[in-house]
Motif scaffolding. Structure first.
Motif, PDB file in Angstrom:
ATOM      1  N   ILE A 192       8.920  -0.856  -4.376  1.00 53.79           N
ATOM      2  CA  ILE A 192       8.489  -2.119  -4.968  1.00 53.79           C
ATOM      3  C   ILE A 192       9.611  -3.157  -4.866  1.00 53.79           C
ATOM      4  O   ILE A 192       9.343  -4.349  -4.716  1.00 53.79           O
ATOM      5  N   GLY A 193      10.858  -2.702  -4.920  1.00 57.82           N
ATOM      6  CA  GLY A 193      11.967  -3.628  -4.689  1.00 57.82           C
ATOM      7  C   GLY A 193      11.954  -4.174  -3.272  1.00 57.82           C
ATOM      8  O   GLY A 193      12.236  -5.349  -3.040  1.00 57.82           O
ATOM      9  N   LEU A 201       2.485  -4.610  -9.567  1.00 55.09           N
ATOM     10  CA  LEU A 201       3.082  -3.288  -9.396  1.00 55.09           C
ATOM     11  C   LEU A 201       4.515  -3.249  -9.896  1.00 55.09           C
ATOM     12  O   LEU A 201       4.965  -2.220 -10.429  1.00 55.09           O
ATOM     13  N   ASP A 202       5.251  -4.336  -9.723  1.00 57.05           N
ATOM     14  CA  ASP A 202       6.638  -4.379 -10.200  1.00 57.05           C
ATOM     15  C   ASP A 202       6.697  -4.213 -11.708  1.00 57.05           C
ATOM     16  O   ASP A 202       7.539  -3.483 -12.241  1.00 57.05           O
ATOM     17  N   ARG A 203       5.807  -4.857 -12.414  1.00 61.08           N
ATOM     18  CA  ARG A 203       5.791  -4.745 -13.877  1.00 61.08           C
ATOM     19  C   ARG A 203       5.276  -3.383 -14.328  1.00 61.08           C
ATOM     20  O   ARG A 203       5.795  -2.802 -15.279  1.00 61.08           O
ATOM     21  N   TYR A 204       4.272  -2.882 -13.639  1.00 59.77           N
ATOM     22  CA  TYR A 204       3.732  -1.569 -14.009  1.00 59.77           C
ATOM     23  C   TYR A 204       4.789  -0.476 -13.875  1.00 59.77           C
ATOM     24  O   TYR A 204       4.917   0.394 -14.744  1.00 59.77           O
ATOM     25  N   ILE A 205       5.547  -0.521 -12.789  1.00 64.15           N
ATOM     26  CA  ILE A 205       6.502   0.548 -12.512  1.00 64.15           C
ATOM     27  C   ILE A 205       7.687   0.516 -13.467  1.00 64.15           C
ATOM     28  O   ILE A 205       8.441   1.490 -13.588  1.00 64.15           O
ATOM     29  N   LEU A 236       0.829  -1.211   0.000  1.00 58.47           N
ATOM     30  CA  LEU A 236       0.000   0.000   0.000  1.00 58.47           C
ATOM     31  C   LEU A 236       0.864   1.263   0.000  1.00 58.47           C
ATOM     32  O   LEU A 236       0.493   2.272  -0.606  1.00 58.47           O
ATOM     33  N   ILE A 237       2.009   1.207   0.664  1.00 55.11           N
ATOM     34  CA  ILE A 237       2.946   2.338   0.603  1.00 55.11           C
ATOM     35  C   ILE A 237       3.424   2.548  -0.828  1.00 55.11           C
ATOM     36  O   ILE A 237       3.453   3.676  -1.341  1.00 55.11           O
ATOM     37  N   THR A 238       3.783   1.454  -1.509  1.00 61.58           N
ATOM     38  CA  THR A 238       4.215   1.545  -2.904  1.00 61.58           C
ATOM     39  C   THR A 238       3.107   2.106  -3.788  1.00 61.58           C
ATOM     40  O   THR A 238       3.355   2.967  -4.641  1.00 61.58           O
ATOM     41  N   LEU A 239       1.904   1.627  -3.587  1.00 60.58           N
ATOM     42  CA  LEU A 239       0.773   2.093  -4.384  1.00 60.58           C
ATOM     43  C   LEU A 239       0.515   3.580  -4.144  1.00 60.58           C
ATOM     44  O   LEU A 239       0.217   4.337  -5.084  1.00 60.58           O
TER      45      LEU A 239
END
Length: 546
Positions: free
Chosen positions: A257-258, A301-305, A239-242
């Motif tokens: 995300i890492g 999220l990893d792929r999106y970023i 949620l922090i990453t988002l």
């Protein structure tokens, strides 16, 4: 003469010294050699009374500590005490040998991982339930955000009405059971998750200055440094990453995300059944499904970023070959077991697609496109035939999503938007003659023709996408994902490109509509403002130059 019965418990001295006791009477062997009195606990209730007294003493100490932070403060119970100094690890972690089992009324679902776990897992492969439990306290400024069951229920209702509708990876039933308790005592991981749920659903004018964001992220660092690993901690990190993606907080989002990927891999969530698990294993189908969904959220999220950040490897790795997709979200939320489809299938199924499952399928294909884009070793005709096959597969998935999107636009908007973003990432490589590799093969020419044809339709497709989400109207954008902003921006840039080349009035119409969509989204997500600023500045330069 008959011997005296052996006592059921060790003597008090051996128990205190943690020594093996032979339980001989009237004195055990250890006390006999030390020439000391040997005492046995006759009534086990005495030990229970002692433990309860110790727990009461610790709870009183914690309450005094909490009140000392808030006494004399002008802040209200639900506000943050900004006068407090910054949190230090020493303020959060403080445990003794006697306190480890007495810190919470329920066992803390975490473990302080020893160094040997990382240096040689084969040697330190102790099961979760024999690891050492740390005594963790929760900062008062974080607890003030979830001060009561009523406040927590309000947070949960807001979260499950908005974010959960397009990224369902937190089990609603788990949160409902927690908030239903009159005497709610969440562990540090759950407390951080609840605060992160409030953070992601709160409207904010300045995301960088959001104090709750800084509190949650700061405490997350402390938990990680102490080795406090729970599923709730990982979910809070997601949620922090988002939040950072949605509000354009970079490079923090890329670093976060890492962190999520490393946390999941450290906990053994990345699909390898032989990997040791460093957290409590699930005891129900619903918990197992939640773990699967949590790791899928990291993969998405990893792929999106990495869509626009070329040449960097994915932090979360590849999807497992035997990966099972999430089941029906509604059934999972109600605790009703439902079938899960495999990610890779050889036949056509009659089961309807779940929106989150579709998002996972799109993320897998996006990962393949990113790998294709960044693979400098793939050259010649094979590169173009591979790209054409990826485009064919993506178009098939988009065709399926188009039908599902019409039935439930909000739920399927995440998968649909990421699929469009993946399409742009693929087409960008082959649409321009100057950026092609000049292999001088027929496959190169055919791929460029395909890319240009798809690009020509792209602004109209995204305009229709935004229209179905009713982005042209003053609507509540709380239940829309910030991840749809990328495809809106990419379509606006494509319109500008065609307008620059041909002066098409049709493209200017698309551009104005797409920029209006971004204005609607910027009321909720700051990343839309960043995209809009770039689009408006470029369109101003182009229009003035004509």
């Amino acid at each position: 003469m008959a011997s005296s019965p052996r006592p059921l418990q060790t003597c008090l001295y051996c128990r205190k010294q943690k020594r093996r006791c032979d339980k001989q009477v009237p004195r055990c062997g250890t006390c006999r050699r030390a020439k000391r009195e040997c005492e046995y606990t006759v009534d086990r209730n005495e030990e229970l009374v002692r433990l309860r007294a110790r727990v009461a003493h610790l709870e009183t100490t914690l309450r005094r500590g909490a009140s000392s932070h808030t006494s004399g403060s002008p802040n209200t119970p639900g506000s943050l005490d900004t006068s407090r100094p910054a949190m230090q690890p020493s303020d959060i972690l403080a445990f003794t040998q006697e306190d480890r089992a007495l810190s919470f009324s329920e066992p803390v679902p975490s473990a302080l991982l020893p160094i040997s776990y990382f240096l040689d897992t084969a040697v330190d492969c102790r099961p979760w339930d024999v690891r050492t439990f740390p005594f963790m306290t929760i900062p008062q400024e974080l607890l003030s955000q979830i001060a009561s069951p009523a406040a927590t229920r309000e947070i949960a209702d807001s979260y499950f009405d908005t974010v959960h509708s397009w990224l369902p990876f937190v089990w609603k039933r788990k949160i409902s059971q927690l908030t239903a308790s009159v005497d709610m005592h969440p562990d540090p991981g759950m407390a951080t998750l609840l605060a992160a749920m409030k953070m992601i659903t709160s409207a904010t004018g300045s995301p960088f200055g959001n104090r709750l964001y800084r509190i949650v992220k700061g405490y997350m660092t402390v938990l990680e440094d102490c080795g406090f690993l729970t599923l709730g901690v990982l979910q809070a990190a997601i949620l922090i990453t988002l939040y950072e993606i949605g509000h354009g907080i970079y490079p923090a989002a890329y670093m976060s995300i890492g962190r999520c990927a490393r946390l999941g891999q450290m906990m053994g969530l990345h699909g390898n059944s032989s990997t040791s698990k460093s957290f409590k294993q699930p005891t129900s189908w619903g918990e197992t499904e939640e773990i699967r969904r949590t790791w899928f959220a990291v993969l998405i999220l990893d792929r999106y970023i990495n869509i626009g950040f070329e040449g960097r490897p994915l932090s979360s790795g590849e999807f497992a070959d035997d990966e099972m997709l999430p089941c029906d979200t509604k059934s999972w939320g109600q605790g009703e077991p439902a079938p899960s489809q495999p990610l890779f299938v050889q036949g056509v199924t009659t089961l309807s697609g779940d929106p989150f499952s579709r998002a996972c399928q799109v993320a897998h294909l996006l990962g393949r496109i990113i790998d294709h884009r960044d693979d400098s070793r793939l050259v010649g005709p094979l590169r173009y035939t591979t790209a054409a096959q990826l485009l064919k597969t993506l178009n098939s998935l988009l065709h399926l999503l188009d039908t599902e999107f019409r039935l439930n636009s909000v739920a399927f908007s995440l998968a649909y938007a990421i699929a469009f973003s993946a399409k742009v990432a693929l087409l960008n490589m082959y649409s321009c003659t100057e950026t092609n590799q000049h292999v001088n093969c027929v496959e190169e020419t055919e791929m460029q023709a395909l890319a240009l044809g798809e690009f020509r339709k792209f602004p109209a497709e995204i305009t229709r996408f935004g229209d179905m989400l009713q982005l042209t109207e003053p609507i509540n954008t709380d239940n829309l994902s910030p991840l749809i902003c990328d495809c809106l921006y990419q379509a606006a840039v494509t319109s500008l490109w065609y307008f620059k080349e041909s002066g098409s009035e049709e493209m200017t119409g698309y551009l104005e509509t797409l920029e209006s969509y971004l204005r609607s989204m910027q009321t909720r997500w700051n990343i839309a403002s960043e995209h809009l600023l770039k689009s408006e500045s470029w369109s101003h330069v182009l229009i003035c130059s004509r």
